[in-house]
Motif scaffolding. Structure first.
Motif, short mmCIF file in Angstrom:
data_model
loop_
_atom_site.label_atom_id
_atom_site.label_comp_id
_atom_site.label_asym_id
_atom_site.label_seq_id
_atom_site.Cartn_x
_atom_site.Cartn_y
_atom_site.Cartn_z
N ALA A 1 0.87 -1.18 0.00
CA ALA A 1 0.00 0.00 0.00
C ALA A 1 0.91 1.23 0.00
O ALA A 1 1.91 1.26 0.72
N ARG A 2 0.58 2.33 -0.80
CA ARG A 2 1.38 3.56 -0.86
C ARG A 2 0.51 4.72 -0.47
O ARG A 2 -0.58 4.90 -1.01
N VAL A 3 1.08 5.55 0.45
CA VAL A 3 0.37 6.74 0.92
C VAL A 3 1.21 7.98 0.51
O VAL A 3 2.39 8.07 0.88
N THR A 4 0.59 8.98 -0.24
CA THR A 4 1.32 10.14 -0.76
C THR A 4 0.72 11.43 -0.21
O THR A 4 -0.50 11.59 -0.22
N ASN A 5 1.62 12.37 0.27
CA ASN A 5 1.20 13.70 0.72
C ASN A 5 1.03 14.57 -0.52
O ASN A 5 1.99 14.81 -1.28
N ASP A 6 -0.23 15.06 -0.77
CA ASP A 6 -0.50 15.82 -1.98
C ASP A 6 0.24 17.16 -2.01
O ASP A 6 0.51 17.72 -3.08
N THR A 7 0.60 17.70 -0.82
CA THR A 7 1.26 19.02 -0.78
C THR A 7 2.74 18.88 -1.05
O THR A 7 3.35 19.61 -1.85
N THR A 8 3.36 17.95 -0.32
CA THR A 8 4.81 17.84 -0.43
C THR A 8 5.26 16.84 -1.45
O THR A 8 6.41 16.80 -1.87
N GLY A 9 4.34 15.94 -1.76
CA GLY A 9 4.70 14.87 -2.68
C GLY A 9 5.44 13.74 -2.02
O GLY A 9 5.94 12.84 -2.71
N CYS A 10 5.59 13.83 -0.69
CA CYS A 10 6.26 12.72 0.01
C CYS A 10 5.32 11.51 0.14
O CYS A 10 4.10 11.65 0.26
N PHE A 11 5.91 10.34 0.21
CA PHE A 11 5.07 9.14 0.31
C PHE A 11 5.79 8.08 1.14
O PHE A 11 7.00 8.18 1.36
N THR A 12 5.02 7.07 1.54
CA THR A 12 5.59 5.89 2.20
C THR A 12 4.79 4.66 1.79
O THR A 12 3.64 4.75 1.33
N THR A 13 5.34 3.49 1.99
CA THR A 13 4.67 2.24 1.62
C THR A 13 4.58 1.30 2.83
O THR A 13 5.38 1.40 3.76
N ALA A 14 3.61 0.43 2.79
CA ALA A 14 3.42 -0.59 3.85
C ALA A 14 2.90 -1.89 3.22
O ALA A 14 2.35 -1.88 2.11
N THR A 15 3.06 -3.00 3.94
CA THR A 15 2.60 -4.31 3.44
C THR A 15 1.27 -4.67 4.11
O THR A 15 1.12 -4.59 5.34
N VAL A 16 0.27 -5.05 3.35
CA VAL A 16 -1.03 -5.50 3.85
C VAL A 16 -1.16 -7.01 3.55
O VAL A 16 -1.05 -7.41 2.38
N THR A 17 -1.37 -7.83 4.59
CA THR A 17 -1.50 -9.29 4.42
C THR A 17 -2.98 -9.67 4.40
O THR A 17 -3.75 -9.34 5.32
N LEU A 18 -3.41 -10.37 3.37
CA LEU A 18 -4.80 -10.85 3.24
C LEU A 18 -4.85 -12.31 3.70
O LEU A 18 -4.15 -13.17 3.15
N SER A 19 -5.67 -12.62 4.72
CA SER A 19 -5.81 -13.99 5.25
C SER A 19 -7.25 -14.44 5.09
O SER A 19 -8.17 -13.72 5.49
N VAL A 20 -7.45 -15.59 4.49
CA VAL A 20 -8.79 -16.11 4.24
C VAL A 20 -9.04 -17.33 5.13
O VAL A 20 -8.24 -18.27 5.17
N SER A 21 -10.15 -17.33 5.89
CA SER A 21 -10.56 -18.48 6.71
C SER A 21 -11.71 -19.21 6.01
O SER A 21 -12.66 -18.57 5.53
N ALA A 22 -11.66 -20.57 5.96
CA ALA A 22 -12.71 -21.38 5.33
C ALA A 22 -13.51 -22.12 6.41
O ALA A 22 -12.93 -22.67 7.34
N SER A 23 -14.82 -22.15 6.31
CA SER A 23 -15.66 -22.85 7.29
C SER A 23 -16.95 -23.32 6.63
O SER A 23 -18.04 -23.10 7.14
N ASP A 24 -16.83 -23.94 5.47
CA ASP A 24 -18.02 -24.40 4.75
C ASP A 24 -18.66 -25.58 5.47
O ASP A 24 -17.97 -26.44 6.01
N ALA A 25 -20.00 -25.67 5.48
CA ALA A 25 -20.74 -26.79 6.09
C ALA A 25 -21.82 -27.24 5.12
O ALA A 25 -22.55 -26.41 4.57
#
Length: 354
Positions: A1-25
């Motif tokens: 994920a990237r977040v950018t400051n619209d005024t300064t143009g500075c940005f940073t990035t982070a990692t987002v982990t997607l975890s899926v749980s299954a429980s079908d019956a």
């Protein structure tokens, strides 16, 4: 994920982990057979036997519980025991909740519990079969309801038909099964009967008494009853007391209808008087119960009151006519002495009436 400051143009990035749980019956059905003791539509289920079908598409680490109602499954209240007896007869739906390990995901399915009925048959039956019957006895499954083609049969003899033919006594069992795999066992007991064999008739002769007795000794596989006169009912005992002197026929009848066996016998006694007047009634004096068949070689002597021998009688003849050397004797009491073929001896007196 990237977040950018619209005024300064500075940005940073982070990692987002997607975890899926299954429980079908999945929905499924459990079925069992009604109890053989009390058929009421209720039976105990092992709910674990439904788990593989409920979790057919779920991972191995899913938690599974069973609930009586959908609301209990949603709120996770009142978990049912694994050994569960249905509370609605014959057919009931309960609910299974499959939940992921983190508790964030779950699935709910329906589990239908079905109690299948047992075959309706006569559980026991007793047959009486005559051992001398040339026709074999046919015994069957005792089916009360339904068509015979709707069931399968397994006899203790190895046969698989609805009925079988037997000629021997004993216990026969048949297991009757329906298409649901529910079965019941029937016990058929076959009792062999046969006409009696009369081995002997033990007689106590009347002699000088008013009556005698007889005991009929028999062998055979039947259940027998006895009589010595068809004018009287049959009785359970083979012993007959207070039998007047005379000729009789013993009847031994099998209660199961396999036949009646007969044998003649006699009770020996004597008449207390006779009237030799040629009117056809009591014209001769003779021991009662002797003939060419019964006691044919017995010895019978007649005396007057002084002991004079008047006549020796043959048991095979009509008897004494009241004469001595062709001369009619007067009315009086006379004496006799009789020795039967078994050595029994008795004597007494009788009256000649004119």
């Amino acid at each position: 994920a990237r977040v950018t400051n619209d005024t300064t143009g500075c940005f940073t990035t982070a990692t987002v982990t997607l975890s899926v749980s299954a429980s079908d019956a999945q929905d499924t059905t459990l079925s069992t057979c009604d109890d053989d003791g009390i058929e009421d539509g209720f039976s105990e289920f092992d709910l674990t036997t439904a788990s593989s079908n409920v979790l057919v598409n779920a991972p191995a680490n899913v938690t599974l519980n069973y609930y009586l109602t959908l609301n209990d499954a949603l709120t996770e209240q009142n978990v049912l025991p694994i050994a569960y007896t249905n509370t609605t007869a014959n057919n009931q739906t309960i609910f299974a909740r499959a939940e992921s390990p983190d508790g964030n995901c779950f699935g709910i399915s329906e589990v239908e519990l079905i109690v299948n009925p047992l075959p309706v048959i006569e559980l026991t039956e007793l047959y009486d079969y005559c051992g001398n019957n040339p026709q074999a006895l046919v015994i069957d499954s005792g089916l009360i309801t339904g068509s015979t083609t709707d069931y399968t049969y397994s006899w203790s003899t190895g046969e698989t038909t609805e009925s079988i033919s037997v000629t021997n006594g004993g216990d026969y069992t048949v297991t009757v099964s329906n298409s649901d795999g529910c079965s019941r066992q029937r016990l058929v007991t076959v009792i062999i009967s046969e006409p009696a064999t009369i081995n002997s008739i033990e007689v106590v002769n009347a002699g000088t008494n008013e009556s005698g007795s007889a005991t009929i000794n028999v062998t055979g596989l039947g259940d027998y009853e006895y009589c010595i006169s068809l004018d009287e009912p049959f009785q359970d005992s083979p012993i007959f007391d207070n039998i007047a002197p005379g000729f009789y026929t013993a009847y031994v009848r099998d209660r199961n209808g396999c036949g009646t066996t007969t044998q003649d016998f006699s009770i020996v006694g004597y008449p207390r008087y006779f009237t030799p007047n040629n009117d056809g009634f009591h014209d001769y004096w003779q021991l009662i119960g002797v003939s060419v068949v019964f006691e044919p070689n017995s010895e019978i002597y007649i005396f007057d009151r002084y002991g004079k021998l008047l006549k020796q009688l043959s048991p095979q003849g009509p008897g004494w006519d009241g004469n001595y050397n062709g001369t009619p004797l007067p009315s009086s009491d006379y004496w006799f002495k009789a020795t039967l073929m078994d050595g029994t001896t008795f004597s007494s007196h009788f009256t000649l009436k004119r």
